[in-house]
Design a protein around this motif. Structure first.
Motif, PDB file in Angstrom:
ATOM      1  N   ARG A   1      93.632 127.537  51.452  1.00 17.11           N
ATOM      2  CA  ARG A   1      92.284 126.961  51.351  1.00 17.11           C
ATOM      3  C   ARG A   1      91.434 127.735  50.325  1.00 17.11           C
ATOM      4  NH1 ARG A   1      90.149 123.669  55.516  1.00 17.11           N
ATOM      5  NH2 ARG A   1      88.244 124.917  55.728  1.00 17.11           N
TER       6      ARG A   1
ATOM      7  N   GLU B   1      86.862 131.297  53.250  1.00 10.78           N
ATOM      8  CA  GLU B   1      86.409 130.216  52.372  1.00 10.78           C
ATOM      9  C   GLU B   1      84.966 130.458  51.911  1.00 10.78           C
ATOM     10  OE1 GLU B   1      87.950 129.981  55.275  1.00 10.78           O
ATOM     11  OE2 GLU B   1      89.066 128.112  55.524  1.00 10.78           O
TER      12      GLU B   1
ATOM     13  N   PRO C   1      87.118 123.120  51.000  1.00 16.27           N
ATOM     14  CA  PRO C   1      88.488 123.613  50.765  1.00 16.27           C
ATOM     15  C   PRO C   1      89.555 122.759  51.449  1.00 16.27           C
ATOM     16  CG  PRO C   1      87.275 125.038  52.283  1.00 16.27           C
ATOM     17  CD  PRO C   1      86.287 124.052  51.768  1.00 16.27           C
TER      18      PRO C   1
END
Ligand code: SF4
Length: 804
Positions: free
Chosen positions: A406, A505, A538
């Motif tokens: 991600r 993320e 993501p």
């Protein structure tokens, strides 16, 4: 002292030691194993049939639906009849359980003292499978290859000692560079229904794969390593119901950063957190591990999840198909790996994953939780630095394949727009397997292309092993990390660095802005072409499509190493990092008379009591590391840090005064406020005060692991029955116990109170009531001088009896 065989039998039955020299996977029953696995998986599979048999006995006695955590924990109880009968169902929060864990894992820093203590018990091998992980002593600075080389050179005598212990006692040795303890445990040892101990507070990470995994000190680990039942007050169960499904920028990390805000750092104390609800099925196994990992931040005993398809997928991906089959069978046929219908929780919290937004927690405490949408305002309102100084991702908490894939999707988007990170970006893979897999799948090139530094597969900056040279000590600055803990000075040794915890993320998105007020959900970045763009949420894969790579096979130890009793333990007599242990003196058999060395004000974590960072190198040398004792604590009477005053008013550094009083034969007590000893399960926070003459810690409340650690080292932990009495006692006061002997003679099981007579230096006298939680076995430890003394005595007596 001689001991009759009858008394010896009584002693043995009180602790139910496993037979000396026998080793197996905690097989608690002679029932035939019906969930068979190939031999190479045997020591990694819980003895399901035996556990189910024991669970039947528990059910007969309790006669009520059980939660998942109860099923796993209670089926590891040595004697269900003794533990549960005649208690009127009053188990949780009341009854002490004697447990036989299946496995032990130890990280290099804490393994040293665990093994030094284990050695004193005179056994040829460990009673249960165990592993050592060299991860905490690796510094992060130049990148994996150089840092690893330099750290091995600096720490070679510790690694050699650990390797020699592993060889002698048949313990798996995962050397420097192989990875972080919890990631390796998840990849290799954690299994649904397993019960394990780990000498590290984030051991609950293994709950992501349905285990009950508890962080303990070295002396507790020695219980399991010697086959001595390990004692735990039956935790209450906090049920967290998950509904909905994560989406967009939200990640598993947000479940726990949000929950930490709800529960606070004390809210999980005395509880196991058990997740349930349809939302559980939507999470990846590694995402659940992240959630369990950080359950340590709310003080929970551990956290766990019911068996899911994602756990099965993870077991298959990590080459443990036969274990997945056994777990599926035990769950499908017996429902062992989920809560019973109608099981009740002591408390419940509900989280709708569909509505959960990203959170950022900190600074300086993991429960200061701010939803991302309110973070810019919080930065301004609290005058936190407006600029970010570094972003760090990975560690044992967040370096899964899913996390990395991600993150790579964000970095690729930024690259496509010609944007580079504005601040240094560090990545710590959790294991060699993760490192090799993300390299194979091209993520490493993506990260390096963005100027990131990929550090060694080790703890590095997460535990203060960050040789940071871009920000001077004392300069306030903000960092974002995907780690789990953010006490002051934890990462770079700079007390002015504010560490904010969030998902990998969000860390990654924010390094491209460098602005602490940036919200990737609504704020745009400017591309190389001058046009603004919004990062897309993501995307990533739960597991590597082409499988996990094992990387450097030299890191892999044999699955079932055999002990080599003739092997030499490598400790130099001139070493300043390792020293063999001398046993503490047994209890003198009279009421205690002590002086108050100091009153600690406010938060006193194990970092304050036994600082990490540079001190980590002395973990195996009790005398040397004890020079750090309580140096982070604030004196309540003067507001000074690391300052205590002698009877004549002369000021000393806290450990200096302890050493002086020890030399003078003046035993001492320390007073403190709430949650004393929260934070890492740091055994030296109990060992060092004891070594320097401390006999009592009297506070408003304890963190659970630390209270237990104190008892194991022969220190008496007491809490004020009336918190206001903290104010009555002054520094240097004389404190005398009035009914300690009575409590000890009653085997701990009397009123739960101990009365103290306090005489302040001005002649002011007070009689105050305090509370103790000493069990029968803990009383035995106290009398023997420490738990290890007690276990060693028992072992020697058992051996002598066997030889006659
Ligand atoms: Fe290492 Fe940090 Fe994980 Fe502890 S929390 S095991 S220091 S990476």
């Amino acid at each position: 002292m001689t001991i009759s065989s009858r008394n010896l039998n009584l002693l043995r039955s009180s602790l139910r030691l496993r037979p000396i020299g026998k080793r197996g996977f905690a097989s608690h029953s002679s029932e035939p194993i019906t969930f068979s696995v190939p031999p190479e998986f045997k020591t990694r599979t819980p003895p399901y049939a035996a556990l189910l048999t024991r669970l039947d006995k528990v059910r007969e006695i309790l006669n009520r639906p059980l939660t998942l955590a109860e099923k796993i924990l209670y089926s590891h109880v040595v004697d269900p009849e003794e533990a549960f009968a005649g208690k009127n169902g009053q188990i949780r929060g009341e009854t002490y359980l004697k447990l036989n864990p299946d496995r032990v894992a130890m990280q290099d820093a804490s393994a040293q003292m665990a093994l030094l203590q284990f050695m004193t018990c005179g056994m040829d091998s460990t009673a249960v499978p165990a592993s050592i992980h060299c991860d905490h002593l690796i510094v992060g600075h130049d990148g994996a290859e150089q840092d690893l080389k330099a750290s091995i050179a600096v720490n070679s005598e510790v690694f050699d000692f650990l390797r020699s212990c592993a060889l002698k006692y048949g313990i798996q040795f995962w050397g420097p560079g192989s990875g972080i303890i919890h990631q390796i445990v998840l990849e290799n040892f954690s299994v649904p229904g397993l019960m394990m101990l780990g000498t590290d507070s984030h051991t609950p990470n293994a709950g992501g794969l349905g285990a009950i995994a508890i962080g303990v000190g070295g002396a507790d680990a020695v219980d399991a390593l010697t086959g001595t039942p390990w004692e735990l007050k039956a935790p209450k169960i906090l049920g967290v119901k998950l509904t909905g499904q994560l989406n967009g920028w939200s990640a598993p990390k947000d479940v726990i950063t949000h929950l930490a805000g709800v529960l606070t750092v004390r809210g999980g104390t005395g509880y196991i957190i058990e997740y349930f609800g349809e939302g559980v099925e939507t999470l990846s196994c590694t995402g659940m591990a992240t959630i369990c990992n950080m359950g340590a931040e709310v003080g929970a005993t551990t956290s766990t999840f019911p068996y899911t398809d994602s756990m099965k997928r993870y077991l298959l991906a990590t080459r443990r198909g036969p274990i997945a089959d056994a777990a599926s069978a035990v769950n499908n046929l017996h429902g062992y790996l989920r809560a019973d219908n109608g099981a009740e929780y002591d408390e419940t919290v509900e989280i709708n994953l569909s509505e959960l937004e990203p959170h950022i927690n900190g600074p300086f405490t993991p429960d200061l939780s701010t939803p991302l949408s309110q973070f810019a305002e919080a930065v301004q309102k609290n005058s936190w630095p407006s600029k970010l100084s570094a972003g760090l991702i990975g560690s044992c908490t967040n370096s899964s394949y899913q996390d990395m894939s991600r993150v790579a999707s964000i970095v690729r988007q930024a690259k496509a727009k010609g944007v580079k990170p504005k601040v240094p970006f560090f990545i710590t893979p959790g294991s060699e397997q993760i490192r090799a897999t993300i390299e194979n799948d091209g993520f490493t090139d993506v990260f390096l292309g963005a100027g990131a530094k990929v550090l060694a597969n080790a703890c590095g900056p997460c535990i203060g092993q960050w040789a940071r040279d871009d920000v001077p000590k004392g300069e306030p600055n903000a960092i974002l990390t995907s780690f789990n803990r953010n006490f002051r000075a934890r990462n770079d040794g700079n007390p002015a660095t504010m560490n904010f915890l969030t998902s990998p993320e969000i860390v990654t998105a924010m390094i491209y802005s460098g602005d602490m007020a940036f919200n990737p959900l609504k704020n745009k970045l400017v591309g190389a072409d001058g046009n603004e763009f919004l990062l897309e949420p993501p995307q990533g894969d739960e597991l590597p499509p082409s499988g996990f790579q094992q990387g450097n096979l030299a890191y892999l130890p044999p699955i079932d190493p055999k002990p080599a009793p003739s092997a030499e333990i490598v400790v130099s007599s001139t070493s300043d990092r390792l020293a063999l242990l001398e046993p503490f003196e047994p209890f003198e058999g009279r009421e205690l008379k002590l002086n108050v060395l100091m009153k600690v004000k406010g938060k006193c974590t194990t970092d304050h009591i036994s600082a990490a960072g540079a001190w980590l190198k002395y973990k195996g040398h009790l005398e040397n590391i004890s020079n750090n004792t309580l140096i982070g604590a604030m004196n309540e009477e003067t507001g000074e840090v690391n300052r205590a005053y002698d009877l004549d008013g002369t000021g000393y550094g806290i450990p200096e005064l302890m050493i002086k009083w020890k030399a003078e034969g003046r035993p001492w007590a320390v007073l403190a406020e709430h949650n004393y000893g929260e934070g890492s399960a740091r055994e030296h926070a109990a060992l060092s005060p004891r070594y320097l003459g401390g006999r009592m810690i009297l506070c408003k409340s304890f963190a659970r692991i630390h209270e237990t650690n104190l008892k194991k080292q022969g220190v008496l932990p007491l809490t004020f029955a009336d918190e206001n009495d903290y104010d009555l006692v002054k520094g240097c006061a004389t404190v005398e116990t009035l009914d300690l002997l009575q409590m000890l003679n009653n085997g701990g099981a009397d009123t739960g109170f101990i009365t103290l007579k306090v005489t302040n230096r001005d002649g002011d006298e007070h009689v105050i009531k305090t509370k103790h939680t000493m069990s029968k076995d803990q009383v035995a430890f106290f009398k023997a001088g420490s738990a290890i003394n007690y276990i060693g005595n028992l072992r020697r007596q058992t051996q002598a009896a066997q030889q006659t």
